[in-house]
Design a protein around this motif. Sequence first.
Motif, short mmCIF file in Angstrom:
data_model
loop_
_atom_site.label_atom_id
_atom_site.label_comp_id
_atom_site.label_asym_id
_atom_site.label_seq_id
_atom_site.Cartn_x
_atom_site.Cartn_y
_atom_site.Cartn_z
N PRO A 132 30.00 26.15 68.95
CA PRO A 132 29.16 27.24 69.46
C PRO A 132 29.71 28.62 69.13
N ILE A 133 31.04 28.74 68.98
CA ILE A 133 31.64 30.04 68.65
C ILE A 133 31.29 30.45 67.23
N LEU A 134 31.47 29.51 66.29
CA LEU A 134 31.13 29.79 64.90
C LEU A 134 29.63 30.01 64.74
N ASN A 136 34.54 25.91 87.67
CA ASN A 136 34.94 27.32 87.67
C ASN A 136 35.68 27.69 86.38
N PRO A 137 35.00 27.58 85.22
CA PRO A 137 35.70 27.73 83.93
C PRO A 137 36.34 29.10 83.73
N TYR A 138 35.75 30.17 84.27
CA TYR A 138 36.30 31.51 84.06
C TYR A 138 37.71 31.64 84.67
N VAL A 139 37.98 30.86 85.70
CA VAL A 139 39.29 30.89 86.35
C VAL A 139 40.18 29.76 85.84
N ASN A 140 39.62 28.55 85.79
CA ASN A 140 40.43 27.38 85.48
C ASN A 140 40.81 27.25 84.01
N LEU A 141 39.97 27.78 83.10
CA LEU A 141 40.29 27.67 81.68
C LEU A 141 41.59 28.38 81.33
N VAL A 200 37.18 33.59 73.80
CA VAL A 200 35.85 33.33 73.24
C VAL A 200 35.16 32.20 74.00
N GLY A 201 35.95 31.29 74.59
CA GLY A 201 35.34 30.21 75.36
C GLY A 201 34.68 30.70 76.63
N THR A 202 35.26 31.71 77.28
CA THR A 202 34.63 32.27 78.47
C THR A 202 33.52 33.27 78.12
N MET A 203 33.56 33.83 76.91
CA MET A 203 32.44 34.64 76.43
C MET A 203 31.22 33.78 76.13
N ILE A 204 31.48 32.62 75.51
CA ILE A 204 30.41 31.68 75.15
C ILE A 204 30.73 30.35 75.84
N PRO A 205 30.39 30.22 77.10
CA PRO A 205 30.82 29.05 77.89
C PRO A 205 30.01 27.79 77.57
N LYS A 206 30.13 27.33 76.35
CA LYS A 206 29.45 26.11 75.92
C LYS A 206 30.47 25.11 75.41
N SER A 207 30.22 23.84 75.65
CA SER A 207 31.10 22.80 75.14
C SER A 207 30.96 22.71 73.62
N ALA A 243 45.54 29.07 71.89
CA ALA A 243 44.85 28.62 73.09
C ALA A 243 44.32 29.79 73.90
N LEU A 244 45.09 30.89 74.00
CA LEU A 244 44.64 32.08 74.72
C LEU A 244 43.45 32.74 74.01
N SER A 245 43.49 32.77 72.69
CA SER A 245 42.37 33.32 71.93
C SER A 245 41.11 32.49 72.17
N TYR A 246 41.27 31.17 72.19
CA TYR A 246 40.13 30.30 72.46
C TYR A 246 39.63 30.49 73.89
N ALA A 247 40.54 30.81 74.81
CA ALA A 247 40.13 31.03 76.19
C ALA A 247 39.22 32.25 76.29
#
Length: 481
Positions: A89-91, A241-246, A77-84, A71-75
């Motif tokens: 989108p990561i792959l 606020n995904p950068y903080v809340n994710l 890359v998820g904040t690097m590429i903030p797309k649903s 989950a932390l690893s996904y956090a």
Amino acid sequence: KQINSLGKLLSDEKVELKREVSLVGGISLIVGTMIGSGIFVSPKGVMRNAGSLGAGFLIWLGCGVLATFGALSYAEVGTMIPKSGGEFPILLEAFGPIPAYLFAWTSTVVLKPSSLALLSLTFAKYALAPAYNIECSEPSELAVKFTAVAVILIVIFINCASVKLSTQFLTVFSFGKVLSLLIIIIGGIVMLAQEGHTQYFENAFDGEAPGVREVALGFYQGLWAFDGWNQLNYVIEELKNPYVNLPRAVVAAMALVTGLYMLTNVAYFTTMSMQELLASPAVAATFGDTVLGVMVWVIPVFVCWSVFGTCLGSCFTAGRISYVAAREGHFTKVLAMLHAKRMTPAPAVLLNGFIAILMVIPNDFDTLIDYFSFSMWIFHGSTCAALLYFRYKLPDHPRPVKVPIFIPIIVCIAAVCLVMAPIIDDPKIHYLFAFMFIMSGLAFYFPFVHYKARSKKLRTFNIFLQKLLFVTLPDEVEEND
């Protein structure tokens, strides 16, 4: 285009996914999806492979740590590429369109719908059981399937109606799940305090030490209970606020669920030995018979409550995969449309529900799920490998969240082990069939995505669905179309 214009006129706002998922909603989504029926019904897969109580608790703890690392690893890359869209989108950014398409294809056609179908059938069996127990009979197959279909339809309606309504339901059901586990935990504490039931914890490591194979299989079983730790990445565009809340939601949810699972297992062993737990068809029911007395009826209520909440979370995130894939041009365009007034990805949600209903019809599709489940860890490992790739290729890219490098490395190694363990342990041709199905997505990718083949009949059908569902393309898709 006329329908899109009419939709935008009636919506009176920009057509896009709205940020309506709060920090509490994000925590509820993760917790609500992770805590399903497994911890109530049969948490014995870990203990069977562990060989001893102490080793089993270590494996449960290890599963929680590994899921948290994922989950932390996904956090990051998820904040690097903030797309649903979760892994899609990561792959896509890391390895190109083919791996991303294969993920979307496998998830949309098999993984997400089969999960929803299985959950709805589980709900139906437990919801109908009290009525049939009066007559000392089992629920009829037809009754179970009709109830399962009704559950799927209710879940679809809630998810199509409103994002805010969906997250409110998720919060309520997540609270109920936590409360139900706390009741079991409190029951265990009372047993320990009043009656001193500690005999099953003595000599906890007695027994044959598990080998590498047994540990891997134990993790494979335990991680089923933690499945759902990546759910917030599917709705990043709707998270406030995904950068903080994710990262906050991930840490809070993982700590809460891991603690609850560990304490729930402790509670179970205050009333039964290892042998009794392995022999029990439903561990929570056996615990309830001993501790809850006349209140034992709350166990099936807990299971139904828990499973329905998981159905909501599963459907909520599943629709975002095909929605984002269609937005990128990988699926038919109608799946990239939002309801003109409610701003929900209604066509994508309906597709997931429709396939799930079709999967309810056969007598048994559990085998299908078993042989495709390992593929999810292929994509988990690939996503963490994408993190390592970005660290090498884009070292200076802004990273609102940055985890120690050993965390994604451990997840990648674990993913390889979890993918290979069931194949090595019990090699069957079904795994080859599952792999062939995943790769069969290329038969659709090359003509319709790579070469952009278009069908007039499909376009006519898309227009019909657009009128029927009153959906319209998001502004960003129409601008780039």
